[in-house]
Design a protein around this motif. Structure first.
Motif, PDB file in Angstrom:
ATOM      1  N   LEU A  12       0.829  -1.212   0.000  1.00 19.35           N
ATOM      2  CA  LEU A  12       0.000   0.000   0.000  1.00 19.35           C
ATOM      3  C   LEU A  12       0.864   1.263   0.000  1.00 19.35           C
ATOM      4  O   LEU A  12       0.527   2.255  -0.648  1.00 19.35           O
ATOM      5  CB  LEU A  12      -0.921   0.010   1.228  1.00 19.35           C
ATOM      6  CG  LEU A  12      -2.125  -0.927   1.167  1.00 19.35           C
ATOM      7  CD1 LEU A  12      -2.800  -1.040   2.536  1.00 19.35           C
ATOM      8  CD2 LEU A  12      -3.132  -0.448   0.124  1.00 19.35           C
ATOM      9  N   GLY A  13       1.991   1.202   0.731  1.00 19.63           N
ATOM     10  CA  GLY A  13       2.888   2.353   0.794  1.00 19.63           C
ATOM     11  C   GLY A  13       3.472   2.667  -0.573  1.00 19.63           C
ATOM     12  O   GLY A  13       3.509   3.825  -1.006  1.00 19.63           O
ATOM     13  N   ILE A  20       0.893   9.208  -6.054  1.00 12.41           N
ATOM     14  CA  ILE A  20       1.196  10.642  -5.890  1.00 12.41           C
ATOM     15  C   ILE A  20       2.103  11.109  -7.022  1.00 12.41           C
ATOM     16  O   ILE A  20       1.864  12.136  -7.651  1.00 12.41           O
ATOM     17  CB  ILE A  20       1.852  10.915  -4.504  1.00 12.41           C
ATOM     18  CG1 ILE A  20       0.844  10.646  -3.385  1.00 12.41           C
ATOM     19  CG2 ILE A  20       2.360  12.345  -4.415  1.00 12.41           C
ATOM     20  CD1 ILE A  20       1.403  10.736  -1.970  1.00 12.41           C
ATOM     21  N   LEU A  21       3.148  10.299  -7.301  1.00 11.01           N
ATOM     22  CA  LEU A  21       4.080  10.693  -8.367  1.00 11.01           C
ATOM     23  C   LEU A  21       3.382  10.751  -9.727  1.00 11.01           C
ATOM     24  O   LEU A  21       3.766  11.525 -10.610  1.00 11.01           O
ATOM     25  CB  LEU A  21       5.278   9.729  -8.423  1.00 11.01           C
ATOM     26  CG  LEU A  21       6.235   9.812  -7.218  1.00 11.01           C
ATOM     27  CD1 LEU A  21       7.303   8.727  -7.302  1.00 11.01           C
ATOM     28  CD2 LEU A  21       6.900  11.188  -7.132  1.00 11.01           C
ATOM     29  N   LEU A  30      -6.658  10.203  -0.829  1.00 14.23           N
ATOM     30  CA  LEU A  30      -7.386  10.106   0.447  1.00 14.23           C
ATOM     31  C   LEU A  30      -7.946   8.702   0.640  1.00 14.23           C
ATOM     32  O   LEU A  30      -7.861   8.117   1.725  1.00 14.23           O
ATOM     33  CB  LEU A  30      -8.543  11.105   0.459  1.00 14.23           C
ATOM     34  CG  LEU A  30      -8.269  12.423   1.186  1.00 14.23           C
ATOM     35  CD1 LEU A  30      -9.416  13.392   0.951  1.00 14.23           C
ATOM     36  CD2 LEU A  30      -8.035  12.191   2.665  1.00 14.23           C
ATOM     37  N   LYS A  31      -8.526   8.145  -0.457  1.00 17.14           N
ATOM     38  CA  LYS A  31      -9.105   6.790  -0.374  1.00 17.14           C
ATOM     39  C   LYS A  31      -8.036   5.773   0.009  1.00 17.14           C
ATOM     40  O   LYS A  31      -8.252   4.892   0.839  1.00 17.14           O
ATOM     41  CB  LYS A  31      -9.720   6.411  -1.731  1.00 17.14           C
ATOM     42  CG  LYS A  31     -11.210   6.677  -1.782  1.00 17.14           C
ATOM     43  CD  LYS A  31     -11.799   6.079  -3.057  1.00 17.14           C
ATOM     44  CE  LYS A  31     -12.840   7.055  -3.598  1.00 17.14           C
ATOM     45  NZ  LYS A  31     -12.900   7.126  -5.039  1.00 17.14           N
ATOM     46  N   LEU A  32      -6.862   5.925  -0.625  1.00 15.82           N
ATOM     47  CA  LEU A  32      -5.757   4.991  -0.313  1.00 15.82           C
ATOM     48  C   LEU A  32      -5.362   5.081   1.168  1.00 15.82           C
ATOM     49  O   LEU A  32      -5.148   4.075   1.836  1.00 15.82           O
ATOM     50  CB  LEU A  32      -4.547   5.324  -1.170  1.00 15.82           C
ATOM     51  CG  LEU A  32      -4.332   4.504  -2.420  1.00 15.82           C
ATOM     52  CD1 LEU A  32      -3.192   5.087  -3.241  1.00 15.82           C
ATOM     53  CD2 LEU A  32      -4.008   3.047  -2.053  1.00 15.82           C
ATOM     54  N   LEU A  33      -5.301   6.328   1.667  1.00 19.86           N
ATOM     55  CA  LEU A  33      -4.941   6.516   3.082  1.00 19.86           C
ATOM     56  C   LEU A  33      -6.007   5.892   3.973  1.00 19.86           C
ATOM     57  O   LEU A  33      -5.701   5.196   4.950  1.00 19.86           O
ATOM     58  CB  LEU A  33      -4.786   8.010   3.411  1.00 19.86           C
ATOM     59  CG  LEU A  33      -3.527   8.688   2.853  1.00 19.86           C
ATOM     60  CD1 LEU A  33      -3.615  10.212   3.012  1.00 19.86           C
ATOM     61  CD2 LEU A  33      -2.268   8.163   3.553  1.00 19.86           C
ATOM     62  N   ASP A  34      -7.295   6.129   3.585  1.00 19.86           N
ATOM     63  CA  ASP A  34      -8.392   5.575   4.402  1.00 19.86           C
ATOM     64  C   ASP A  34      -8.370   4.052   4.397  1.00 19.86           C
ATOM     65  O   ASP A  34      -8.803   3.399   5.351  1.00 19.86           O
ATOM     66  CB  ASP A  34      -9.752   6.092   3.904  1.00 19.86           C
ATOM     67  CG  ASP A  34      -9.924   7.569   4.240  1.00 19.86           C
ATOM     68  OD1 ASP A  34      -9.140   8.054   5.089  1.00 19.86           O
ATOM     69  OD2 ASP A  34     -10.790   8.233   3.650  1.00 19.86           O
TER      70      ASP A  34
END
Ligand SMILES: C[S@@+](CC[C@H](N)C(=O)[O-])C[C@H]1O[C@@H](n2cnc3c(N)ncnc32)[C@H](O)[C@@H]1O
Length: 369
Positions: A12-13, A20-21, A30-34
């Protein structure tokens, strides 16, 4: 961490940083972070974090969002660059300021919490965890010092740290010391009758400049704890100088003593110690109102913390200004050009501890009450 959880975090990281790149919309990030992508992750290729990536693509809104979500403001990639350094390299002032202010806020909060007796926090960068002679006062004070002259004919005082030579004080700093004395003493209302306190003798460069003033101090107190430095001072005749009083010990041993608090106060105070971190310097700031004579008195300190990285140097500079403001002191900064080309051989065999082209010289004065 469980192996599966570990590999999921890695996956995921990496995905987060790649998205982002690739300039994916903020909503997707945001969805990925959530969904659990770790905001602290640093990728395997370059060691960059999501914040580095956002600084690379120069997306101010994304940088703000990541900071709000707890991005690590001081993570360094494999090249030892922070996201702030990346913003600086693009000359992107808005992004640089957002990241720098996050750093300042975080250090101020940690500084406040640290003052609560029950808090057991270690700061992200501004406190030492180094137990060698360059990071631990205790180890430094029992280590042997070497006084020598380098190939440029400059004096050096150094200490051995795990087989590496580390400069305690080096001749190239002479111009910084000269300009500091000028700014501390020129036009001083008490220049005919100066009481000066200097913390940390080193090579005695700043003390020599104080002694060479048209009117040398009537009282010149030097605090120095290291036995080898005290020997050097003996050899150089400092104990016999008119008006000079040497207090053998650490500033912490004398700060509440009659020597410092019962003489009507000092007109000029300067501090430049070794192996102490920002929290020690800050404790010294807190004592200033008790040892300065009045609002005409001036204070200076060696502003060298974080100075191998432009971003960290800026953070230290601003935090010290804010903390000095907190004890009622205004600071004026001036720049001393210390740029040099690599061939100059300034460091000799010593570890480099200052790599900025400009030294930011602070002069503080208590605000008139
Ligand atoms: C960088 S040198 C000072 C150089 C000096 N400004 C000059 O112009 O040569 C640091 C000095 O601070 C001394 N020192 C270290 N910890 C100290 C402390 N807690 N109190 C007073 N002096 C300290 C060291 O022994 C060393 O002599």
């Amino acid at each position: 961490m469980d192996v599966n959880v570990d590999s999921l975090a890695t996956e995921l990281g990496e995905e987060l940083i790649n998205q982002i790149l690739a300039d994916a919309p903020i909503q997707d990030i945001l969805k990925l972070l959530d969904s659990g992508a770790p905001i602290w992750y640093q990728n395997s290729a370059e060691g960059i974090s999501p914040l580095h990536a956002a600084a690379y693509i120069q997306n101010l809104d994304l940088v703000k969002m990541l900071i709000d979500k707890g991005a690590v403001w001081n993570a360094v990639n494999y090249l030892k660059h922070t996201a702030g350094d990346i913003a600086l390299s693009f000359n992107n002032e808005s992004i640089y300021t957002v990241i720098r202010d996050a750093g300042i806020r975080s250090e101020l909060v940690l500084g406040l919490l640290e003052r609560q007796p029950e808090a057991n926090l270690s700061s992200l960068i501004l406190r030492a965890t180094d137990s060698t002679a360059s990071g631990s006062s205790h180890t430094f004070l029992v280590s042997k010092l070497k006084y020598s002259v380098n190939e440029n004919g400059e004096h050096v005082c150094s200490v051995d740290v795990d087989g590496e030579e580390v400069g305690v004080m080096m001749g190239w700093e002479t111009d910084i010391m000269r300009q500091t004395v000028e700014k501390l003493c020129q036009g001083h209302s008490k220049s005919n009758d100066l009481k000066v306190l200097n913390i940390g003798f080193g090579l005695g460069i700043i003390d020599t400049f104080f002694q060479e003033l048209p009117n040398p101090p009537t009282e010149h107190v030097i605090i120095e704890p290291h036995p080898d430095v005290l020997n050097f001072m003996q050899e150089q005749g400092w104990y016999e100088r008119n008006g000079v009083k040497i207090l053998e010990g650490r500033w912490q041993d004398f700060i509440e003593s009659d020597d410092l608090t019962k003489n009507g106060g000092f007109n000029v105070v300067y501090t430049d110690t070794f192996s102490e971190d920002y929290s020690d310097l800050r404790k010294f700031f807190d004592c200033l109102p008790d040892i300065l004579a009045d609002s005409n008195s001036r204070f200076g300190f060696f502003n060298g913390l974080g100075a191998t990285n432009a971003f960290f140097y800026d953070i230290y500079t601003r935090i010290s200004e804010l903390h000095l403001l907190g004890v009622g002191m205004d600071v004026r900064w001036s720049d001393v050009d210390v740029g040099f080309d690599a061939d100059e051989g300034r460091w000799g065999k010593s570890r480099e501890y200052f790599s900025q082209p400009f030294y930011r010289l602070p002069i503080g004065k208590m605000k008139a009450s």
